[in-house]
Design a protein around this motif. Structure first.
Motif, PDB file in Angstrom:
ATOM      1  N   ALA A  78       3.692  -9.226  -5.466  1.00 35.95           N
ATOM      2  CA  ALA A  78       2.736  -8.329  -4.532  1.00 35.95           C
ATOM      3  C   ALA A  78       4.203  -7.642  -3.511  1.00 35.95           C
ATOM      4  CB  ALA A  78       2.413  -9.103  -3.588  1.00 35.95           C
ATOM      5  N   VAL A  79       3.286  -6.463  -3.548  1.00 37.14           N
ATOM      6  CA  VAL A  79       3.873  -5.209  -2.865  1.00 37.14           C
ATOM      7  C   VAL A  79       3.131  -4.788  -1.841  1.00 37.14           C
ATOM      8  CG1 VAL A  79       3.012  -3.518  -4.524  1.00 37.14           C
ATOM      9  CG2 VAL A  79       5.046  -3.031  -2.797  1.00 37.14           C
ATOM     10  N   PHE A  80       3.915  -4.188  -0.853  1.00 33.52           N
ATOM     11  CA  PHE A  80       3.341  -3.644   0.886  1.00 33.52           C
ATOM     12  C   PHE A  80       3.591  -2.484   0.992  1.00 33.52           C
ATOM     13  CE2 PHE A  80       1.618  -8.470   0.759  1.00 33.52           C
ATOM     14  CZ  PHE A  80       3.148  -8.095   0.062  1.00 33.52           C
ATOM     15  N   LEU A  81       2.407  -2.207   1.719  1.00 34.83           N
ATOM     16  CA  LEU A  81       3.531  -0.778   2.805  1.00 34.83           C
ATOM     17  C   LEU A  81       2.632  -0.435   3.782  1.00 34.83           C
ATOM     18  CD1 LEU A  81       4.283   1.983   1.857  1.00 34.83           C
ATOM     19  CD2 LEU A  81       2.002   2.875   2.276  1.00 34.83           C
ATOM     20  N   GLN A  82       3.547  -0.895   4.988  1.00 31.30           N
ATOM     21  CA  GLN A  82       2.928  -0.834   6.278  1.00 31.30           C
ATOM     22  C   GLN A  82       3.000   0.269   7.029  1.00 31.30           C
ATOM     23  OE1 GLN A  82       2.409  -3.779   8.888  1.00 31.30           O
ATOM     24  NE2 GLN A  82       2.121  -2.327   9.934  1.00 31.30           N
ATOM     25  N   MET A  83       2.227   0.859   7.725  1.00 31.74           N
ATOM     26  CA  MET A  83       1.610   1.850   7.429  1.00 31.74           C
ATOM     27  C   MET A  83       2.020   1.937   9.191  1.00 31.74           C
ATOM     28  SD  MET A  83      -0.012   3.834   4.668  1.00 31.74           S
ATOM     29  CE  MET A  83      -1.696   2.820   5.329  1.00 31.74           C
ATOM     30  N   ASN A  84       2.584   2.952  10.572  1.00 38.35           N
ATOM     31  CA  ASN A  84       2.455   3.375  11.409  1.00 38.35           C
ATOM     32  C   ASN A  84       2.671   4.552  11.737  1.00 38.35           C
ATOM     33  OD1 ASN A  84       2.655   0.443  11.994  1.00 38.35           O
ATOM     34  ND2 ASN A  84       5.346   0.102  11.942  1.00 38.35           N
ATOM     35  N   ASN A  85       1.896   4.397  13.552  1.00 45.51           N
ATOM     36  CA  ASN A  85       1.825   5.677  13.957  1.00 45.51           C
ATOM     37  C   ASN A  85       1.421   6.812  12.733  1.00 45.51           C
ATOM     38  OD1 ASN A  85       2.376   7.656  15.289  1.00 45.51           O
ATOM     39  ND2 ASN A  85       4.724   8.801  15.712  1.00 45.51           N
ATOM     40  N   LEU A  86       0.058   6.773  12.680  1.00 50.41           N
ATOM     41  CA  LEU A  86      -0.841   6.946  11.413  1.00 50.41           C
ATOM     42  C   LEU A  86      -1.370   8.117  12.095  1.00 50.41           C
ATOM     43  CD1 LEU A  86      -2.356   4.248   9.507  1.00 50.41           C
ATOM     44  CD2 LEU A  86      -1.157   6.203   8.502  1.00 50.41           C
ATOM     45  N   LYS A  87      -1.285   9.362  11.352  1.00 47.74           N
ATOM     46  CA  LYS A  87      -1.504  10.891  11.705  1.00 47.74           C
ATOM     47  C   LYS A  87      -2.699  11.443  10.739  1.00 47.74           C
ATOM     48  CE  LYS A  87       3.342  12.138  12.241  1.00 47.74           C
ATOM     49  NZ  LYS A  87       4.097  13.240  11.884  1.00 47.74           N
ATOM     50  N   PRO A  88      -3.353  11.963  10.870  1.00 47.14           N
ATOM     51  CA  PRO A  88      -4.475  12.455  10.260  1.00 47.14           C
ATOM     52  C   PRO A  88      -4.373  12.635   9.126  1.00 47.14           C
ATOM     53  CG  PRO A  88      -4.928  13.245  12.556  1.00 47.14           C
ATOM     54  CD  PRO A  88      -3.012  12.521  12.555  1.00 47.14           C
ATOM     55  N   GLU A  89      -3.206  13.760   9.002  1.00 51.59           N
ATOM     56  CA  GLU A  89      -2.908  14.371   7.410  1.00 51.59           C
ATOM     57  C   GLU A  89      -2.147  13.159   6.615  1.00 51.59           C
ATOM     58  OE1 GLU A  89      -1.615  15.332  10.577  1.00 51.59           O
ATOM     59  OE2 GLU A  89       0.133  15.547  10.565  1.00 51.59           O
ATOM     60  N   ASP A  90      -2.194  11.751   7.098  1.00 45.91           N
ATOM     61  CA  ASP A  90      -2.260  10.419   6.122  1.00 45.91           C
ATOM     62  C   ASP A  90      -3.609  10.258   5.929  1.00 45.91           C
ATOM     63  OD1 ASP A  90      -0.395   9.266   8.636  1.00 45.91           O
ATOM     64  OD2 ASP A  90       0.315  10.136   7.138  1.00 45.91           O
ATOM     65  N   ALA A  91      -4.458   9.851   6.103  1.00 45.23           N
ATOM     66  CA  ALA A  91      -5.805  10.141   5.476  1.00 45.23           C
ATOM     67  C   ALA A  91      -5.734  10.575   3.661  1.00 45.23           C
ATOM     68  CB  ALA A  91      -6.794  10.570   6.134  1.00 45.23           C
ATOM     69  N   ALA A  92      -6.370   9.675   3.187  1.00 46.54           N
ATOM     70  CA  ALA A  92      -6.356   9.954   1.517  1.00 46.54           C
ATOM     71  C   ALA A  92      -6.313   8.411   0.719  1.00 46.54           C
ATOM     72  CB  ALA A  92      -4.908   9.519   1.214  1.00 46.54           C
ATOM     73  N   ILE A  93      -6.663   8.657  -0.424  1.00 44.91           N
ATOM     74  CA  ILE A  93      -6.779   7.400  -1.203  1.00 44.91           C
ATOM     75  C   ILE A  93      -5.586   7.097  -1.456  1.00 44.91           C
ATOM     76  CG2 ILE A  93      -7.382   6.297  -3.581  1.00 44.91           C
ATOM     77  CD1 ILE A  93      -9.967   8.675  -3.213  1.00 44.91           C
ATOM     78  N   TYR A  94      -4.932   5.814  -1.237  1.00 42.68           N
ATOM     79  CA  TYR A  94      -3.054   4.754  -1.772  1.00 42.68           C
ATOM     80  C   TYR A  94      -3.273   4.414  -2.643  1.00 42.68           C
ATOM     81  CZ  TYR A  94      -1.175   6.699   3.050  1.00 42.68           C
ATOM     82  OH  TYR A  94      -1.043   8.000   3.960  1.00 42.68           O
ATOM     83  N   TYR A  95      -2.723   4.490  -3.687  1.00 44.01           N
ATOM     84  CA  TYR A  95      -2.426   3.911  -5.186  1.00 44.01           C
ATOM     85  C   TYR A  95      -1.108   3.574  -5.263  1.00 44.01           C
ATOM     86  CZ  TYR A  95      -6.235   7.470  -6.255  1.00 44.01           C
ATOM     87  OH  TYR A  95      -6.998   7.574  -6.623  1.00 44.01           O
ATOM     88  N   CYS A  96      -1.007   1.962  -5.886  1.00 39.61           N
ATOM     89  CA  CYS A  96       0.172   1.276  -6.188  1.00 39.61           C
ATOM     90  C   CYS A  96      -0.273   1.478  -7.547  1.00 39.61           C
ATOM     91  CB  CYS A  96       0.397  -0.133  -5.227  1.00 39.61           C
ATOM     92  SG  CYS A  96      -1.179  -1.361  -6.568  1.00 39.61           S
TER      93      CYS A  96
END
Length: 124
Positions: A78-96
């Motif tokens: 498994a791989v993880f992505l911890q995302m903090n302090n999210l901004k509106p411009e971070d909105a997207a579909i995220y792919y690994c």
């Protein structure tokens, strides 16, 4: 059969956090560098972060550096992505994605396997 299955996306307010997970099946996970990419509507898929096969090396896009952290657990494939302090411009579909080749690991063309993506929405 090779599978990458992302989870953990959702709706969050600006300034909030999410943790994305990607479960890998059907290939030798510990031999692959793992990356996260994202794609917003009307935009090209862009590099977010990558971690080497051992986890010793990581790299981030400038837009997420200091806010996102990539990690992996080779025992759990498994791989993880911890995302903090999210901004509106971070909105997207995220792919690994997984790669055993390439040099920069920041180009989508370097990756062999891809997941179906998980949606991240950030409200302002």
């Amino acid at each position: 059969q090779v599978q990458l299955v992302e989870s953990g996306g959702g709706l969050v307010q600006a300034g909030g956090s999410l943790r994305l997970s990607c479960a890998a099946h059907g290939f030798t996970f510990s031999s692959y560098a793992m990356g996260w990419f994202r794609q917003a509507p009307g935009k090209e898929r862009e590099f977010v972060a990558v971690i080497s096969w051992s986890g010793a090396t990581t790299n981030y896009s400038d837009s997420v550096k200091g806010r996102f952290t990539i990690s992996r657990d080779n025992a759990k494939n498994a791989v993880f992505l911890q995302m903090n302090n999210l901004k509106p411009e971070d909105a997207a579909i995220y792919y690994c994605a997984a790669t055993s080749k390439g040099s920069t690991w920041t180009r989508a063309s370097e990756y062999r396997y891809w997941g179906q993506g998980t949606q991240v929405t950030v409200s302002s």
